[in-house]
Scaffold this motif. Structure first.
Motif, short mmCIF file in Angstrom:
data_model
loop_
_atom_site.label_atom_id
_atom_site.label_comp_id
_atom_site.label_asym_id
_atom_site.label_seq_id
_atom_site.Cartn_x
_atom_site.Cartn_y
_atom_site.Cartn_z
N PHE A 1 0.84 -1.19 0.00
CA PHE A 1 0.00 0.00 0.00
C PHE A 1 0.87 1.25 0.00
O PHE A 1 1.83 1.34 0.75
CB PHE A 1 -0.90 -0.01 1.25
N LYS A 2 0.54 2.18 -0.86
CA LYS A 2 1.28 3.44 -0.93
C LYS A 2 0.31 4.59 -0.66
O LYS A 2 -0.85 4.53 -1.00
CB LYS A 2 1.92 3.61 -2.31
N THR A 3 0.82 5.64 -0.03
CA THR A 3 -0.01 6.79 0.29
C THR A 3 0.68 8.07 -0.13
O THR A 3 1.91 8.13 -0.21
CB THR A 3 -0.33 6.83 1.80
N ASP A 4 -0.12 9.09 -0.42
CA ASP A 4 0.46 10.39 -0.76
C ASP A 4 0.33 11.36 0.42
O ASP A 4 0.58 12.54 0.29
CB ASP A 4 -0.23 10.96 -2.00
N ARG A 5 -0.05 10.84 1.58
CA ARG A 5 -0.17 11.66 2.78
C ARG A 5 1.19 11.95 3.39
O ARG A 5 2.14 11.20 3.18
CB ARG A 5 -1.03 10.94 3.83
N ASP A 6 1.26 13.04 4.18
CA ASP A 6 2.50 13.34 4.90
C ASP A 6 2.81 12.25 5.92
O ASP A 6 3.96 11.86 6.10
CB ASP A 6 2.39 14.69 5.63
N GLU A 7 1.77 11.79 6.59
CA GLU A 7 1.92 10.74 7.59
C GLU A 7 0.91 9.65 7.28
O GLU A 7 -0.29 9.92 7.20
CB GLU A 7 1.66 11.33 8.98
N PRO A 8 1.35 8.41 7.08
CA PRO A 8 0.40 7.35 6.70
C PRO A 8 -0.57 7.03 7.83
O PRO A 8 -0.27 7.20 9.01
CB PRO A 8 1.30 6.16 6.40
N LEU A 9 -1.75 6.56 7.45
CA LEU A 9 -2.79 6.19 8.41
C LEU A 9 -2.54 4.75 8.85
O LEU A 9 -2.98 3.80 8.21
CB LEU A 9 -4.17 6.31 7.77
N THR A 10 -1.84 4.58 9.96
CA THR A 10 -1.48 3.24 10.41
C THR A 10 -2.22 2.82 11.68
O THR A 10 -2.24 1.65 12.01
CB THR A 10 0.03 3.16 10.69
N GLU A 11 -2.84 3.75 12.37
CA GLU A 11 -3.49 3.44 13.65
C GLU A 11 -5.00 3.47 13.48
O GLU A 11 -5.53 4.04 12.54
CB GLU A 11 -3.07 4.44 14.72
N SER A 12 -5.69 2.85 14.44
CA SER A 12 -7.14 2.76 14.39
C SER A 12 -7.74 3.35 15.67
O SER A 12 -7.15 3.24 16.74
CB SER A 12 -7.54 1.30 14.25
N LEU A 13 -8.92 3.95 15.55
CA LEU A 13 -9.63 4.53 16.68
C LEU A 13 -11.05 3.99 16.67
O LEU A 13 -11.71 4.03 15.63
CB LEU A 13 -9.65 6.06 16.57
N THR A 14 -11.51 3.49 17.79
CA THR A 14 -12.87 2.95 17.89
C THR A 14 -13.61 3.73 18.97
O THR A 14 -13.12 3.87 20.09
CB THR A 14 -12.83 1.46 18.27
N ILE A 15 -14.80 4.23 18.61
CA ILE A 15 -15.63 4.93 19.59
C ILE A 15 -17.05 4.38 19.49
O ILE A 15 -17.47 3.87 18.46
CB ILE A 15 -15.63 6.46 19.36
N LYS A 16 -17.78 4.50 20.57
CA LYS A 16 -19.17 4.06 20.61
C LYS A 16 -20.07 5.25 20.26
O LYS A 16 -19.89 6.34 20.77
CB LYS A 16 -19.54 3.55 22.00
N VAL A 17 -21.01 5.01 19.37
CA VAL A 17 -21.99 6.02 18.99
C VAL A 17 -23.36 5.34 18.93
O VAL A 17 -23.45 4.11 18.91
CB VAL A 17 -21.66 6.68 17.63
N THR A 18 -24.40 6.15 18.87
CA THR A 18 -25.74 5.58 18.74
C THR A 18 -25.95 5.12 17.30
O THR A 18 -25.22 5.52 16.38
CB THR A 18 -26.82 6.62 19.09
N LYS A 19 -26.94 4.27 17.13
CA LYS A 19 -27.24 3.76 15.80
C LYS A 19 -27.63 4.89 14.85
O LYS A 19 -27.19 4.94 13.70
CB LYS A 19 -28.36 2.73 15.89
N SER A 20 -28.41 5.85 15.35
CA SER A 20 -28.84 6.96 14.49
C SER A 20 -27.66 7.85 14.11
O SER A 20 -27.58 8.34 12.98
CB SER A 20 -29.94 7.78 15.18
N MET A 21 -26.72 8.04 15.05
CA MET A 21 -25.53 8.84 14.73
C MET A 21 -24.72 8.17 13.63
O MET A 21 -24.27 8.83 12.69
CB MET A 21 -24.65 9.01 15.97
N LEU A 22 -24.56 6.85 13.73
CA LEU A 22 -23.78 6.13 12.73
C LEU A 22 -24.46 6.19 11.36
O LEU A 22 -23.80 6.38 10.34
CB LEU A 22 -23.58 4.68 13.16
N GLU A 23 -25.77 6.05 11.33
CA GLU A 23 -26.49 6.12 10.06
C GLU A 23 -26.34 7.50 9.41
O GLU A 23 -26.11 7.61 8.21
CB GLU A 23 -27.96 5.79 10.27
N LYS A 24 -26.48 8.56 10.23
CA LYS A 24 -26.31 9.91 9.70
C LYS A 24 -24.88 10.14 9.23
O LYS A 24 -24.65 10.76 8.18
CB LYS A 24 -26.68 10.95 10.76
N LEU A 25 -23.93 9.64 9.98
CA LEU A 25 -22.52 9.80 9.63
C LEU A 25 -22.21 9.10 8.32
O LEU A 25 -21.55 9.66 7.44
CB LEU A 25 -21.64 9.25 10.76
N LYS A 26 -22.70 7.88 8.16
CA LYS A 26 -22.42 7.12 6.93
C LYS A 26 -23.12 7.70 5.72
O LYS A 26 -22.73 7.42 4.58
CB LYS A 26 -22.83 5.66 7.11
#
Length: 95
Positions: free
Chosen positions: A45-70
């Motif tokens: 995988f190659k990226t054109d970003r200054d800093e590659p996205l190598t880490e993951s973040l998980t947060i809890k949200v409501t179902k309606s928040m996730l639907e609106k976000l997606k």
């Protein structure tokens, strides 16, 4: 008591004569290379970003928040931008 041991006949076992190169070709298709892929960097995988996205973040949200976000186009990148703004604002407040 008399026990009769009848002779059980089995079909003859067929021995197929296939060469070693054929077996190696089959195994190389099925089994991975134990030494790994020497050209893995070429397919990585190659990226054109200054800093590659190598880490993951998980947060809890409501179902309606996730639907609106997606429903937002490119929501992942917009979430990253919002987090970056929040970090920058908190950094400015500490100074």
């Amino acid at each position: 008591m008399v026990v009769s041991l009848a002779k059980v006949t089995q079909p003859p076992i067929k021995h197929y004569s296939i060469g070693v190169p054929i077996i190696q070709a089959i195994l190389s298709y099925v089994m991975p290379n134990p030494k790994g892929n020497p050209e893995i960097k070429k397919h990585g995988f190659k990226t054109d970003r200054d800093e590659p996205l190598t880490e993951s973040l998980t947060i809890k949200v409501t179902k309606s928040m996730l639907e609106k976000l997606k429903s937002i186009d490119d929501y992942r990148d917009k979430c990253r931008q919002a987090i970056t703004r929040m970090i920058d604002e908190l950094g400015d407040e500490e100074k």
